[in-house]
Design a protein around this motif. Structure first.
Motif, PDB file in Angstrom:
ATOM      1  N   THR A 154      25.324  26.607 -18.365  1.00  0.00           N
ATOM      2  CA  THR A 154      25.310  26.771 -16.909  1.00  0.00           C
ATOM      3  C   THR A 154      23.908  27.193 -16.495  1.00  0.00           C
ATOM      4  OG1 THR A 154      26.025  29.093 -17.088  1.00  0.00           O
ATOM      5  CG2 THR A 154      27.747  27.427 -16.762  1.00  0.00           C
ATOM      6  N   THR A 155      23.560  26.899 -15.236  1.00  0.00           N
ATOM      7  CA  THR A 155      22.240  27.264 -14.737  1.00  0.00           C
ATOM      8  C   THR A 155      22.336  27.685 -13.287  1.00  0.00           C
ATOM      9  OG1 THR A 155      19.987  26.473 -14.327  1.00  0.00           O
ATOM     10  CG2 THR A 155      21.762  24.851 -14.135  1.00  0.00           C
ATOM     11  N   ASP A 156      21.370  28.480 -12.857  1.00  0.00           N
ATOM     12  CA  ASP A 156      21.331  28.906 -11.456  1.00  0.00           C
ATOM     13  C   ASP A 156      20.501  27.949 -10.593  1.00  0.00           C
ATOM     14  OD1 ASP A 156      18.836  29.430 -12.460  1.00  0.00           O
ATOM     15  OD2 ASP A 156      18.824  31.573 -11.979  1.00  0.00           O
ATOM     16  N   ALA A 157      20.041  26.874 -11.203  1.00  0.00           N
ATOM     17  CA  ALA A 157      19.243  25.901 -10.432  1.00  0.00           C
ATOM     18  C   ALA A 157      20.135  25.177  -9.435  1.00  0.00           C
ATOM     19  CB  ALA A 157      18.579  24.906 -11.374  1.00  0.00           C
ATOM     20  N   THR A 158      19.563  24.873  -8.265  1.00  0.00           N
ATOM     21  CA  THR A 158      20.301  24.165  -7.213  1.00  0.00           C
ATOM     22  C   THR A 158      19.593  22.858  -6.878  1.00  0.00           C
ATOM     23  OG1 THR A 158      19.077  25.375  -5.510  1.00  0.00           O
ATOM     24  CG2 THR A 158      21.185  26.314  -6.234  1.00  0.00           C
ATOM     25  N   GLU A 159      20.327  22.007  -6.209  1.00  0.00           N
ATOM     26  CA  GLU A 159      19.803  20.743  -5.696  1.00  0.00           C
ATOM     27  C   GLU A 159      19.192  19.888  -6.799  1.00  0.00           C
ATOM     28  OE1 GLU A 159      17.115  21.767  -2.592  1.00  0.00           O
ATOM     29  OE2 GLU A 159      18.681  22.620  -1.301  1.00  0.00           O
ATOM     30  N   GLY A 160      19.801  19.957  -7.980  1.00  0.00           N
ATOM     31  CA  GLY A 160      19.360  19.080  -9.046  1.00  0.00           C
ATOM     32  C   GLY A 160      17.983  19.356  -9.582  1.00  0.00           C
ATOM     33  N   ASN A 161      17.498  20.585  -9.385  1.00  0.00           N
ATOM     34  CA  ASN A 161      16.145  20.881  -9.848  1.00  0.00           C
ATOM     35  C   ASN A 161      16.066  21.081 -11.360  1.00  0.00           C
ATOM     36  OD1 ASN A 161      13.416  21.207  -8.930  1.00  0.00           O
ATOM     37  ND2 ASN A 161      13.568  23.391  -9.465  1.00  0.00           N
ATOM     38  N   LEU A 162      17.246  21.135 -12.024  1.00  0.00           N
ATOM     39  CA  LEU A 162      17.262  21.280 -13.472  1.00  0.00           C
ATOM     40  C   LEU A 162      18.552  20.649 -13.996  1.00  0.00           C
ATOM     41  CD1 LEU A 162      15.297  22.737 -15.466  1.00  0.00           C
ATOM     42  CD2 LEU A 162      16.948  24.598 -15.527  1.00  0.00           C
ATOM     43  N   THR A 163      18.424  19.699 -14.877  1.00  0.00           N
ATOM     44  CA  THR A 163      19.598  19.095 -15.498  1.00  0.00           C
ATOM     45  C   THR A 163      19.584  19.375 -16.994  1.00  0.00           C
ATOM     46  OG1 THR A 163      18.470  16.976 -15.768  1.00  0.00           O
ATOM     47  CG2 THR A 163      19.780  17.277 -13.765  1.00  0.00           C
ATOM     48  N   ILE A 164      20.792  19.527 -17.554  1.00  0.00           N
ATOM     49  CA  ILE A 164      20.917  19.907 -18.956  1.00  0.00           C
ATOM     50  C   ILE A 164      21.750  18.863 -19.673  1.00  0.00           C
ATOM     51  CG2 ILE A 164      21.711  21.710 -20.533  1.00  0.00           C
ATOM     52  CD1 ILE A 164      21.547  23.628 -18.096  1.00  0.00           C
ATOM     53  N   GLU A 165      21.276  18.418 -20.811  1.00  0.00           N
ATOM     54  CA  GLU A 165      21.969  17.398 -21.596  1.00  0.00           C
ATOM     55  C   GLU A 165      22.000  17.846 -23.061  1.00  0.00           C
ATOM     56  OE1 GLU A 165      21.750  12.604 -22.624  1.00  0.00           O
ATOM     57  OE2 GLU A 165      20.268  13.516 -21.274  1.00  0.00           O
ATOM     58  N   PRO A 166      23.102  18.461 -23.509  1.00  0.00           N
ATOM     59  CA  PRO A 166      23.171  18.933 -24.897  1.00  0.00           C
ATOM     60  C   PRO A 166      23.475  17.790 -25.866  1.00  0.00           C
ATOM     61  CG  PRO A 166      25.198  19.462 -23.766  1.00  0.00           C
ATOM     62  CD  PRO A 166      24.291  18.857 -22.734  1.00  0.00           C
ATOM     63  N   GLY A 167      23.196  18.055 -27.138  1.00  0.00           N
ATOM     64  CA  GLY A 167      23.544  17.098 -28.181  1.00  0.00           C
ATOM     65  C   GLY A 167      22.650  15.900 -28.253  1.00  0.00           C
ATOM     66  N   VAL A 168      21.430  16.011 -27.774  1.00  0.00           N
ATOM     67  CA  VAL A 168      20.493  14.882 -27.782  1.00  0.00           C
ATOM     68  C   VAL A 168      19.702  14.910 -29.089  1.00  0.00           C
ATOM     69  CG1 VAL A 168      18.486  13.864 -26.655  1.00  0.00           C
ATOM     70  CG2 VAL A 168      20.334  14.871 -25.293  1.00  0.00           C
ATOM     71  N   ASP A 169      19.585  13.742 -29.724  1.00  0.00           N
ATOM     72  CA  ASP A 169      18.793  13.661 -30.956  1.00  0.00           C
ATOM     73  C   ASP A 169      17.321  13.850 -30.637  1.00  0.00           C
ATOM     74  OD1 ASP A 169      20.901  13.226 -32.712  1.00  0.00           O
ATOM     75  OD2 ASP A 169      20.946  11.077 -32.263  1.00  0.00           O
ATOM     76  N   ASN A 170      16.708  14.806 -31.315  1.00  0.00           N
ATOM     77  CA  ASN A 170      15.284  15.078 -31.118  1.00  0.00           C
ATOM     78  C   ASN A 170      14.707  15.487 -32.465  1.00  0.00           C
ATOM     79  OD1 ASN A 170      12.770  15.675 -29.864  1.00  0.00           O
ATOM     80  ND2 ASN A 170      13.362  17.849 -29.743  1.00  0.00           N
ATOM     81  N   ASP A 171      13.957  14.597 -33.067  1.00  0.00           N
ATOM     82  CA  ASP A 171      13.398  14.836 -34.407  1.00  0.00           C
ATOM     83  C   ASP A 171      14.507  15.184 -35.401  1.00  0.00           C
ATOM     84  OD1 ASP A 171      10.841  14.353 -33.515  1.00  0.00           O
ATOM     85  OD2 ASP A 171      10.423  16.468 -33.092  1.00  0.00           O
ATOM     86  N   ASN A 172      15.569  14.358 -35.342  1.00  0.00           N
ATOM     87  CA  ASN A 172      16.703  14.493 -36.263  1.00  0.00           C
ATOM     88  C   ASN A 172      17.496  15.785 -36.059  1.00  0.00           C
ATOM     89  OD1 ASN A 172      16.111  12.020 -37.606  1.00  0.00           O
ATOM     90  ND2 ASN A 172      14.536  13.089 -38.822  1.00  0.00           N
ATOM     91  N   LEU A 173      17.332  16.438 -34.920  1.00  0.00           N
ATOM     92  CA  LEU A 173      18.099  17.636 -34.602  1.00  0.00           C
ATOM     93  C   LEU A 173      18.913  17.393 -33.339  1.00  0.00           C
ATOM     94  CD1 LEU A 173      15.394  20.418 -35.169  1.00  0.00           C
ATOM     95  CD2 LEU A 173      17.311  19.829 -36.680  1.00  0.00           C
ATOM     96  N   LYS A 174      20.074  18.064 -33.279  1.00  0.00           N
ATOM     97  CA  LYS A 174      20.868  18.015 -32.065  1.00  0.00           C
ATOM     98  C   LYS A 174      20.287  19.036 -31.102  1.00  0.00           C
ATOM     99  CE  LYS A 174      24.188  15.001 -32.987  1.00  0.00           C
ATOM    100  NZ  LYS A 174      24.443  13.814 -32.164  1.00  0.00           N
ATOM    101  N   SER A 175      19.503  18.573 -30.156  1.00  0.00           N
ATOM    102  CA  SER A 175      18.807  19.466 -29.234  1.00  0.00           C
ATOM    103  C   SER A 175      19.427  19.417 -27.851  1.00  0.00           C
ATOM    104  CB  SER A 175      17.319  19.096 -29.152  1.00  0.00           C
ATOM    105  OG  SER A 175      16.712  19.189 -30.415  1.00  0.00           O
ATOM    106  N   VAL A 176      18.951  20.335 -27.009  1.00  0.00           N
ATOM    107  CA  VAL A 176      19.361  20.359 -25.604  1.00  0.00           C
ATOM    108  C   VAL A 176      18.177  19.858 -24.784  1.00  0.00           C
ATOM    109  CG1 VAL A 176      20.200  21.770 -23.705  1.00  0.00           C
ATOM    110  CG2 VAL A 176      20.834  22.335 -26.074  1.00  0.00           C
ATOM    111  N   LYS A 177      18.417  18.773 -24.065  1.00  0.00           N
ATOM    112  CA  LYS A 177      17.368  18.171 -23.243  1.00  0.00           C
ATOM    113  C   LYS A 177      17.421  18.785 -21.853  1.00  0.00           C
ATOM    114  CE  LYS A 177      15.834  13.668 -21.458  1.00  0.00           C
ATOM    115  NZ  LYS A 177      16.143  12.221 -21.414  1.00  0.00           N
TER     116      LYS A 177
ATOM    117  N   THR B 143      17.370  30.177 -14.957  1.00  0.00           N
ATOM    118  CA  THR B 143      17.968  30.696 -16.192  1.00  0.00           C
ATOM    119  C   THR B 143      19.093  29.776 -16.629  1.00  0.00           C
ATOM    120  OG1 THR B 143      17.448  32.990 -15.646  1.00  0.00           O
ATOM    121  CG2 THR B 143      19.179  32.624 -17.277  1.00  0.00           C
ATOM    122  N   ILE B 144      19.022  29.367 -17.882  1.00  0.00           N
ATOM    123  CA  ILE B 144      20.126  28.602 -18.486  1.00  0.00           C
ATOM    124  C   ILE B 144      20.945  29.566 -19.344  1.00  0.00           C
ATOM    125  CG2 ILE B 144      20.754  26.745 -20.073  1.00  0.00           C
ATOM    126  CD1 ILE B 144      18.114  25.383 -19.348  1.00  0.00           C
TER     127      ILE B 144
END
Length: 361
Positions: free
Chosen positions: A267-290, A301-302
């Motif tokens: 969850t985040t306190d960002a409003t109006e789409g100023n921050l989007t979160i996408e978990p489970g994204v492959d990043n250098d062979n790791l499951k990262s949060v984009k 704050t996330i």
């Protein structure tokens, strides 16, 4: 009785009798009265009594009225006054009951009947002693434990005695799990629940001073592991507007395993789409949060969280979105080569390219 010589002898019973004398045809009579004899006796039974500290014994007071040799006993226990020579050893608590005190030894308990003069007294000797404690069994507290895999449960082992007392023998007891893979382990009052999700009965034993072994059991249940901590790295991100950044997040489970980022809640306190979160994204062979920022400069704050079986555990990541700083990234001529005549002039064009993809001549 009357002898031939006229001697009158009284018997052993009170009353009266007529004596008749006869002589030459003449008779006469006289009366003889014999006084009754009454004696009294007062006793306490038994005359000796053995009791244990804190326990009771029974004595009785009896009074005898003996008339002309005939006994007439009555129990007068509740009509007596009772005294003890040492109340720390034993006391009379009424109705013939004697209570052993906290001190061992012998004391004299005296009964007085009746309670006022004239009166009779009698005594009994009461010996008070400690009971010989006998070990009767062992128990655990609690009788069963249940925790998620990898967690611990504290227990106590108690030895119980015939006098109602108990002793903590946890440090001297042995607690043994049944055979099986990853059931759990025990050490000095602490059970560590194994990773095998199951319910089993463990043996608890205690070796007595005389060499015998007492046993009981405790039921140990291993539940599914639960999250016990969440980590996120880095814990602070600085990024430009309209850009992408990544962080790692995972939860540590009680059995030592981990939950990957795509199984957590964000969850985040960002409003109006100023921050989007996408978990489970492959990043250098790791499951990262984009994390993708919007076009507004801000600090957000996330919160990364998950449920650990009734309570929420969480950590946070601070995200600072700053204005994009446009920097020069390259320059190049607009042509790989130029052809010109002798004595001629030319202005080759040099193009500058910037980080925002704009160009300048």
């Amino acid at each position: 009785t009357v002898s031939s010589s006229g001697l009158v002898t009284a018997g052993n019973k009170g009353g009266s009798a007529i004596i008749t004398a006869t002589y030459n045809g003449y008779t006469d009579t006289t009366s003889v009265s014999v006084q009754s004899v009454t004696t009294y006796e007062f006793i306490v039974e038994p005359t000796t009594l053995n009791i244990l500290c804190g326990e009771t014994g029974t004595i009785a007071a009896k009074f005898n009225t003996k008339t002309d040799g005939v006994d007439s006993w009555q129990t007068v226990t509740d009509k007596c006054k009772w005294n003890t020579s040492n109340s720390n050893i034993a006391i009379s608590i009424g109705n013939g009951e004697v209570l052993g005190g906290n001190t061992t030894g012998t004391t004299t308990i005296t009964a007085t009947y009746p309670k006022t003069n004239p009166s009779y007294t009698a005594t009994t000797e009461v010996t008070n002693s400690y009971a010989e404690k006998v070990l009767t069994g062992i128990t655990t507290s609690p009788g069963s434990v249940s925790q998620p895999a990898g967690m611990t449960s504290s227990i106590k082992v108690y030895a119980h005695y015939s006098d109602g007392s108990q002793a903590d023998v946890t440090s001297m007891a042995t607690v043994t799990p049944p055979s099986g893979e990853d059931i759990g382990s025990y050490s000095n009052g602490v059970i560590t629940h194994g990773n095998s999700v199951t319910s089993t009965t463990w043996t608890v034993s205690y070796s007595t001073p005389d060499g015998s072994v007492l046993e009981t059991s405790i039921v140990v249940t291993n539940l599914e592991p639960i999250p016990i901590a969440i980590a996120a790295t880095p814990s602070a991100i600085t990024m430009n507007v309209n850009s992408v950044a990544y962080f790692e997040a995972y939860a540590m489970l009680s059995d030592g395993s981990i939950i990957q980022s795509d199984s957590l809640t964000y969850t985040t306190d960002a409003t109006e789409g100023n921050l989007t979160i996408e978990p489970g994204v492959d990043n250098d062979n790791l499951k990262s949060v984009k994390v993708t920022s919007g076009g507004k400069v801000a600090t957000h704050t996330i919160t990364v969280s998950c449920d650990n079986g009734g309570e929420e555990i969480s950590t946070t990541v601070s995200v600072t979105i700053q204005p994009e700083v446009v920097t020069l990234t390259s320059i190049e001529f607009d042509s790989l080569g130029y052809t010109m005549g002798q004595g001629g002039n030319s202005y080759p064009k040099v193009i500058a390219t910037y980080s925002d993809s704009t160009t300048k001549n």
